[in-house]
Motif scaffolding. Structure first.
Motif, PDB file in Angstrom:
ATOM      1  N   ILE A 155       6.844 -15.574 -14.217  1.00  0.00           N
ATOM      2  CA  ILE A 155       7.690 -14.431 -13.939  1.00  0.00           C
ATOM      3  C   ILE A 155       9.090 -14.962 -14.590  1.00  0.00           C
ATOM      4  O   ILE A 155       9.465 -16.157 -14.072  1.00  0.00           O
ATOM      5  CB  ILE A 155       8.117 -14.000 -12.615  1.00  0.00           C
ATOM      6  N   VAL A 156       9.492 -14.432 -15.737  1.00  0.00           N
ATOM      7  CA  VAL A 156      10.959 -15.075 -16.262  1.00  0.00           C
ATOM      8  C   VAL A 156      12.015 -14.495 -15.673  1.00  0.00           C
ATOM      9  O   VAL A 156      13.271 -14.710 -15.754  1.00  0.00           O
ATOM     10  CB  VAL A 156      10.851 -15.174 -17.687  1.00  0.00           C
ATOM     11  N   ALA A 157      11.883 -13.219 -15.161  1.00  0.00           N
ATOM     12  CA  ALA A 157      13.069 -12.225 -14.783  1.00  0.00           C
ATOM     13  C   ALA A 157      12.663 -11.382 -13.740  1.00  0.00           C
ATOM     14  O   ALA A 157      11.340 -10.850 -13.895  1.00  0.00           O
ATOM     15  CB  ALA A 157      13.828 -11.645 -15.733  1.00  0.00           C
ATOM     16  N   GLU A 158      13.743 -11.077 -12.784  1.00  0.00           N
ATOM     17  CA  GLU A 158      13.083 -10.069 -11.619  1.00  0.00           C
ATOM     18  C   GLU A 158      14.208  -9.181 -11.450  1.00  0.00           C
ATOM     19  O   GLU A 158      15.382  -9.707 -11.108  1.00  0.00           O
ATOM     20  CB  GLU A 158      12.591 -11.027 -10.388  1.00  0.00           C
ATOM     21  N   ALA A 159      14.006  -7.851 -11.467  1.00  0.00           N
ATOM     22  CA  ALA A 159      15.052  -6.915 -10.802  1.00  0.00           C
ATOM     23  C   ALA A 159      14.606  -5.807 -10.073  1.00  0.00           C
ATOM     24  O   ALA A 159      13.954  -4.929 -10.633  1.00  0.00           O
ATOM     25  CB  ALA A 159      15.715  -6.375 -12.000  1.00  0.00           C
ATOM     26  N   GLY A 160      14.427  -6.115  -8.516  1.00  0.00           N
ATOM     27  CA  GLY A 160      13.764  -5.044  -8.047  1.00  0.00           C
ATOM     28  C   GLY A 160      12.421  -5.017  -7.997  1.00  0.00           C
ATOM     29  O   GLY A 160      11.761  -5.759  -8.000  1.00  0.00           O
ATOM     30  N   ASP A 161      11.906  -3.957  -8.409  1.00  0.00           N
ATOM     31  CA  ASP A 161      10.281  -3.404  -8.754  1.00  0.00           C
ATOM     32  C   ASP A 161      10.050  -3.646  -9.991  1.00  0.00           C
ATOM     33  O   ASP A 161       8.857  -3.497 -10.518  1.00  0.00           O
ATOM     34  CB  ASP A 161       9.964  -2.179  -8.078  1.00  0.00           C
ATOM     35  N   ARG A 162      10.845  -4.434 -10.925  1.00  0.00           N
ATOM     36  CA  ARG A 162      10.347  -4.601 -12.192  1.00  0.00           C
ATOM     37  C   ARG A 162      10.528  -6.196 -12.543  1.00  0.00           C
ATOM     38  O   ARG A 162      11.439  -6.892 -12.090  1.00  0.00           O
ATOM     39  CB  ARG A 162      11.581  -4.158 -13.423  1.00  0.00           C
ATOM     40  N   LEU A 163       9.330  -6.702 -13.032  1.00  0.00           N
ATOM     41  CA  LEU A 163       9.159  -8.102 -13.461  1.00  0.00           C
ATOM     42  C   LEU A 163       8.963  -8.178 -14.826  1.00  0.00           C
ATOM     43  O   LEU A 163       8.385  -7.381 -15.287  1.00  0.00           O
ATOM     44  CB  LEU A 163       8.004  -8.618 -12.705  1.00  0.00           C
TER      45      LEU A 163
END
Length: 537
Positions: free
Chosen positions: A244-252
């Motif tokens: 996982i390179v980025a995480e924003a709430g329910d979006r990966l």
């Protein structure tokens, strides 16, 4: 080894003894490291050829490599053979001293813990709702639980689980033998099928017992003819490794897209840990007002008071027992050594019973003497009472050592010195202060220093008697009323952050080492224990 040859032929050829010793130890250590490296490489190669091979298969490989290297060194450097007796000592030194120290220093600069242990966290598995290239939409970010990691889920390894059901056509079915029309998905195991049974009006699932090409053997035959146009094949879940390179709430966002034709159903993350620099030490310093400073002050007080009380009582009893006119003094000596002979684990548990608030013997005696009609909660009430209880129990445990050592030193003092003091008109107190005291000083200094060093890290009595309690308003959940530095480090390492906060605990251990070293050097300097006898005079 030929014993008829000169001894010099079996010694390191060096100008100095230190150089020869260093050369010998260096060759032996190099042989051990090379053998270990061969063992690791051999085990890795063996696991590639035979995946079921156990990890310890590298041990015999390393042992064989070590034997071959030692044979070569014996032929190349004949003088090294007598030094082979050091080999077991070097192995134990590297295994039980060097390796733990290096590992502790390494972990002190990481965030390794029970919730960050590098293993796959199966409890973090959450369904995948949508896929758009490298982007995934998950059902429940709270289940993925990225908050426990040092930088969320950014850069964390993950496993994406592929769909476990695929619809195919079938050619025929004969009893339990089902022939699929096309090839089955490559690299996947078929564990069951779901067939529509028109005569019954509902689908029926069957477990697959074996697979031979496109022929499936079912656990039992269908009760009625199935519809073979659409056969739902249940596949094992494919685990696809991604990061996982980025995480924003329910979006990966993943590091690369999933393979073509794969329908992800869920994702789970690893409990990744990594290098955090001085963050652990910063945490220790930040918690200093409520943890480090009060725990350290009590730790020093505990060690100093233990040595002071034990030495005073031990010397007093030893002087009394050294009186040859005392009847049954050998019996008294034997009885006073009993605490030393009993295991401290058992003795401390007995003392816990004595100090129990409701039915303990000590509270009953105090009530009978009208000293304290109300029962005292020694272990879980007032911190001062708990600390007093620890000092009393530690007196019971440490008294025999001080008493025995003092009796040994007293037996070495000639009786003529006391006789001369009495002739000069010295009283008993003057004889003790001016004769016995100065002569005991040389023997008591190393005893008290070693006793202080031992009690400074006396984990057993604190852990077994009070478990570091009681809780106090000025402390924390891991730094309580009677915790010392080592028990505080234990609480942080094994009772917080998932039970294994090794990174933070290792940082505390390094600080304890520095503090213990500083206190010990200060003791040596104040007492002059490291000075030569002539320099003291």
């Amino acid at each position: 080894m030929d014993i008829s040859r000169s001894l010099k032929d079996h010694l390191p050829r060096s100008r100095t003894t230190v150089g020869g010793l260093a050369k010998s130890l260096g060759l032996l250590t190099a042989a051990l490291f090379l053998a270990t490296l061969v063992g690791f490489l051999g085990a890795a190669l063996l696991r590639l050829l035979v995946p079921e091979a156990p990890a310890y298969a590298g041990i015999p490989i390393a042992a064989a490599a070590l034997v071959l290297m030692l044979r070569y060194l014996a032929r190349r450097f004949a003088w090294l053979i007598p030094w082979y007796y050091l080999l077991p000592a070097i192995v134990f030194l590297l295994t039980f001293t060097v390796f733990p120290v290096v590992l502790t220093v390494f972990l002190a600069f990481t965030d390794y813990a029970g919730i960050r242990n590098g293993e796959l966290n199966i409890s973090s598995e959450t369904p995948v709702l949508a896929v758009d290239g490298v982007n995934l939409t998950i059902a429940d970010p709270a289940t993925l639980d990225c908050a426990d990691l040092r930088d969320g889920c950014n850069g964390v390894r993950a496993v994406v689980y592929a769909s476990g059901m695929e619809t195919v056509g079938a050619e025929s079915i004969d009893g339990t033998r089902l022939v699929i029309a096309g090839p089955l998905p490559a690299g996947r195991d078929v564990i069951g099928v779901e067939l529509d049974l028109p005569d019954l009006g509902f689908p029926f699932s069957f477990r697959v017992t074996s697979v031979d090409g496109n022929v499936l053997t079912l656990e039992r035959a269908p009760p009625s003819p199935p519809d073979l146009t659409e056969v739902r094949v249940q596949l094992d879940r494919a685990a696809i490794s991604r990061r996982i390179v980025a995480e924003a709430g329910d979006r990966l966002e993943l590091d690369e897209p999933l393979p073509e034709g794969v329908e992800p159903t869920a994702i789970a993350r690893y409990n990744d840990f990594g290098f955090v620099g001085l963050r652990n030490f910063s945490r220790v310093i930040a918690s200093a007002p409520r943890a480090l400073i009060p725990v350290f002050l009590w730790n020093v007080s505990f060690g100093f008071l233990t040595v002071l009380i034990n030495t005073a009582v031990g010397v007093l009893i030893a002087v009394l027992l050294n009186n040859k006119a005392l009847r049954f003094r050998n019996l008294y000596r034997t009885l006073l050594i009993v605490p030393w002979a009993l295991p401290s684990v058992i003795t401390i548990q007995v003392w816990r019973g004595f100090l129990n608030q409701n039915f303990g013997a000590i509270n009953r005696v105090l009530a009978l003497l009208d000293i304290s009609p109300a029962p005292i909660n020694w272990l879980a009430g007032d911190p001062a009472a708990a600390r007093a209880a620890i000092l009393v129990v530690n007196l019971w445990l440490g008294l025999p050592f001080i008493m025995t050592a003092t009796l040994g030193a007293l037996s070495a003092i000639p009786d003529e010195i006391y006789e001369a003091a009495r002739i000069d008109g010295a009283s008993v107190w003057q004889g003790f202060w001016n004769v016995t005291g100065p002569l005991l000083r040389t023997a008591l200094i190393p005893i008290t220093l070693s006793s202080f060093a031992f009690n400074f890290n006396n984990f057993n009595v604190v852990f077994l008697l009070t478990d570091g309690g009681p809780p106090v308003s000025w402390g924390t959940a891991t730094a309580r009323g009677t915790d010392i530095l080592i028990s505080w480090a234990y609480n942080e390492a094994f009772r917080s952050q998932g039970g294994y906060a090794y990174g933070f605990g290792s940082a505390i251990s390094l600080l304890i080492f520095v503090i213990t070293l500083a206190v010990s050097l200060m003791n040596f300097k104040v007492t002059g224990a490291l000075k030569e006898e002539g320099a003291r005079a």
